[in-house]
Design a protein around this motif. Structure first.
Motif, mmCIF file in Angstrom:
data_model
loop_
_atom_site.group_PDB
_atom_site.id
_atom_site.type_symbol
_atom_site.label_atom_id
_atom_site.label_comp_id
_atom_site.label_asym_id
_atom_site.label_seq_id
_atom_site.Cartn_x
_atom_site.Cartn_y
_atom_site.Cartn_z
ATOM 1 N N MET B 9 0.804 -1.224 0.000
ATOM 2 C CA MET B 9 0.000 0.000 0.000
ATOM 3 C C MET B 9 0.840 1.280 0.000
ATOM 4 O O MET B 9 0.292 2.377 -0.111
ATOM 5 N N LYS B 16 -0.753 -0.794 -7.643
ATOM 6 C CA LYS B 16 -0.677 -0.677 -9.115
ATOM 7 C C LYS B 16 0.769 -0.657 -9.594
ATOM 8 O O LYS B 16 1.060 -1.019 -10.723
ATOM 9 N N ARG B 39 -4.606 -4.179 1.152
ATOM 10 C CA ARG B 39 -6.072 -4.288 1.168
ATOM 11 C C ARG B 39 -6.535 -5.294 0.115
ATOM 12 O O ARG B 39 -6.228 -5.176 -1.064
ATOM 13 N N GLU B 41 -9.314 -5.836 -1.479
ATOM 14 C CA GLU B 41 -10.086 -5.434 -2.670
ATOM 15 C C GLU B 41 -9.215 -4.856 -3.785
ATOM 16 O O GLU B 41 -9.620 -4.860 -4.946
ATOM 17 N N VAL B 42 -8.028 -4.327 -3.456
ATOM 18 C CA VAL B 42 -7.143 -3.823 -4.521
ATOM 19 C C VAL B 42 -6.069 -4.831 -4.907
ATOM 20 O O VAL B 42 -5.691 -4.931 -6.069
ATOM 21 N N HIS B 61 -4.489 -9.826 4.151
ATOM 22 C CA HIS B 61 -5.293 -8.601 4.127
ATOM 23 C C HIS B 61 -5.018 -7.755 5.374
ATOM 24 O O HIS B 61 -4.955 -8.271 6.488
#
Lengths: 357, 357
Positions: B9, B16, B39, B41-42, B61
């Motif tokens: 993160m 990304k 996280r 969800e990403v 997570h």
């Protein structure tokens, strides 16, 4: 008419570079005169060959010259009263010249300047200010090595000195001043730097706009007109920047010689590279200015060529013409008047509980 | 097999950039595994799209993420035990991973690393080491901002840490170490720097060759393998160099767009310019190494792209493979054994006069 005193023996090249530089300055300005100090046998023949320079100068023979590797104490002992460096500084003290320029060794020049000219009233220590080329134009960075360490009050002094120089040289009414730190948030950094920030904010001087903290990368970005730090950090920042510029120059030369295409490209873009080379040399040619003394002394880079020494002479000329010393004195008076007043108020506040008892 | 823990993160771009970087690393090495914290969800969708990365990773997570502008104390309070940054560091402490990499905010990462991993025995303060590209190759510079100020003993610690890192990364038997100062003569500089010089000379360690003082311009020249200074000066030197590189890049772009000839030259030399741009980016992509902790933590630049983050992961990998921590421990033991012995001798010397009385 502006009279400048010149130590002809300083620098790696001595009179061979210094005197042609003075000729260059003379070709640009008619209202300048020189007091030249050096050894008769090397200076006189050059003066004889250039009657125009001779006419604009008064030459004084000095038996002693300060060497580039003399220690400051050694230079003072052997050169006080009789070296070309001392005599050039002394001309400023005696009011015969309005500024002194030398390419001699920095430590000796600073020691002699302090001894001969003394620091200004209200200034504890002098500083060396460098003119730093930036993406936007130029900034002043001080102290770049006069002394190691500075407390909050000395950093405030440096701010006042640097701002006055910025007003004299850049013709800005209220130059921005930043304190060099490791972060821009208010919580970061050395205690002295934080205290100086508080003092500058409280003083809110009309002669400068206190910007806040700046970081190393802000210097070249030109974020503020004046960057203030103590001499250890300032010297290392200056030399690191010089080293980085040299390093990138090396990379660039290597890259342009690597392939045939690059070599062809270099030939086409030669003018552009030349411009770039000039731009990167600015800092070197301008020299450092000693601030906080009762007189203006400009230190030219020891390895400067005639064009470089001429730039240092021009710098001294500009500061005399724009009355740098008067500006500094006025700003110091302003700050200390305000500071004494607020200091007096604070003292009253503190004594209140006692009087109530 | 080498296992690295990853804070997915951190940085300006988060997963990304981080996850594609891990794919790049995997394509270069088969003996690496990742513990990824972030996280669900990403991170999960990206892992699902890249089965090869998923197969080489274990994902956990974490509800909390440390933001780039969180203060260190705030990050510790809110993120201790549960943020992706903390969990990645904790994996090193628990022995599940051999090094941790994060592009998250430096202050928070250092605070959490100190809190979780603790400093090594015999080390008072950790340091951040930067890999600095030089004309000769690369050097290590520390401390570039872990703490402000350092006494002589801490500077000696930094020398030992930096020399061990140089041996681990550059494969030199006895790296040269220089203390950053404002001059190379023995008399110049801060007291702490002078005392550190004396200690290093006396210790005469087999793990390094103490070179002496170096100046700012010596860093880019690659005069020594390891440049040691305290965090305030080191941070300002690093950022000043980055700023200077950016400034020259701007000059260069401007110069190449000024005339038609320059533009044509640029087209021919485009490959050379591209190479130069890569070279100037090295420092940015490599990241800083936290030294002096019971575990390896690498801080990638927050704005790094996937290639940059991959370079930080590679750096961590190399240090694990070359047993950086073992080397540091051995060197510290050696120094302190010798130092205690010489300390004991000194104490005897000093007590002699008393016993004679």
């Amino acid at each position: 008419m502006i009279t400048l005193s010149i130590d002809a023996m300083g620098g790696d090249h001595g009179p061979k570079v210094v005197l042609p530089a003075l000729l260059t300055v003379l070709s640009r300005r008619s209202d300048v005169r020189f007091l030249i100090y050096g050894r008769e046998e090397v200076v006189r023949p050059i003066l004889d060959a250039h009657p125009r320079l001779a006419a604009a100068s008064r030459f004084t023979h000095c038996e002693v010259e300060v060497r580039m590797d003399d220690k400051p104490s050694q230079a003072l002992r052997q050169g006080r009263g009789k070296s070309s460096m001392w005599r050039a500084i002394e001309a400023v003290k005696l009011g015969e010249a309005e500024a002194c320029i030398s390419a001699g060794n920095t430590g000796a020049l600073m020691a002699m300047s302090k001894f001969c000219l003394r620091t200004m009233a209200n200034i504890e220590r002098p500083a060396i200010a460098a003119i730093w080329p930036t993406v936007r134009s130029e900034s002043i960075v001080l102290d770049v090595g006069a002394t190691i360490g500075a407390d909050a009050h000395q950093l405030v002094d440096f701010s006042i000195l640097g701002a006055a120089m910025a007003r004299a040289l850049f013709e800005i009414d209220r130059p921005t001043v930043g304190l060099l730190n490791v972060g821009i948030e208010d919580v970061k950094g050395q205690e002295d730097v934080k205290d100086a920030a508080r003092l500058l904010r409280e003083a809110d001087l009309s002669s400068m706009k206190y910007h806040g903290f700046v970081e190393g990368n802000d210097i070249g970005a030109g974020t503020v007109d004046v960057v203030v730090t103590e001499g250890f950090t300032g010297n290392i920042a200056l030399k690191t920047a010089e080293g980085t510029a040299r390093q990138i120059g090396t990379y660039l030369r290597e890259a342009m010689q690597r392939t045939v295409m690059a070599k062809i490209g270099y030939l086409f873009a030669k003018g552009a590279f030349e411009r770039l080379r000039m731009k990167l040399n600015v800092g070197k040619s301008n020299g450092g200015v000693f601030l906080g003394l009762n007189g203006i002394v400009v230190k030219s880079h020891g390895g400067a060529d005639a064009e470089g020494f001429a730039a240092a002479v021009d710098l001294a000329y500009d500061m005399v013409r724009n009355r740098l010393l008067d500006r500094i004195e006025a700003d110091l008076d302003l700050f200390h008047a305000r500071h004494l007043r607020s200091g007096a108020l604070r003292a009253e506040d503190e004594s209140e509980p006692e009087t109530e008892e």
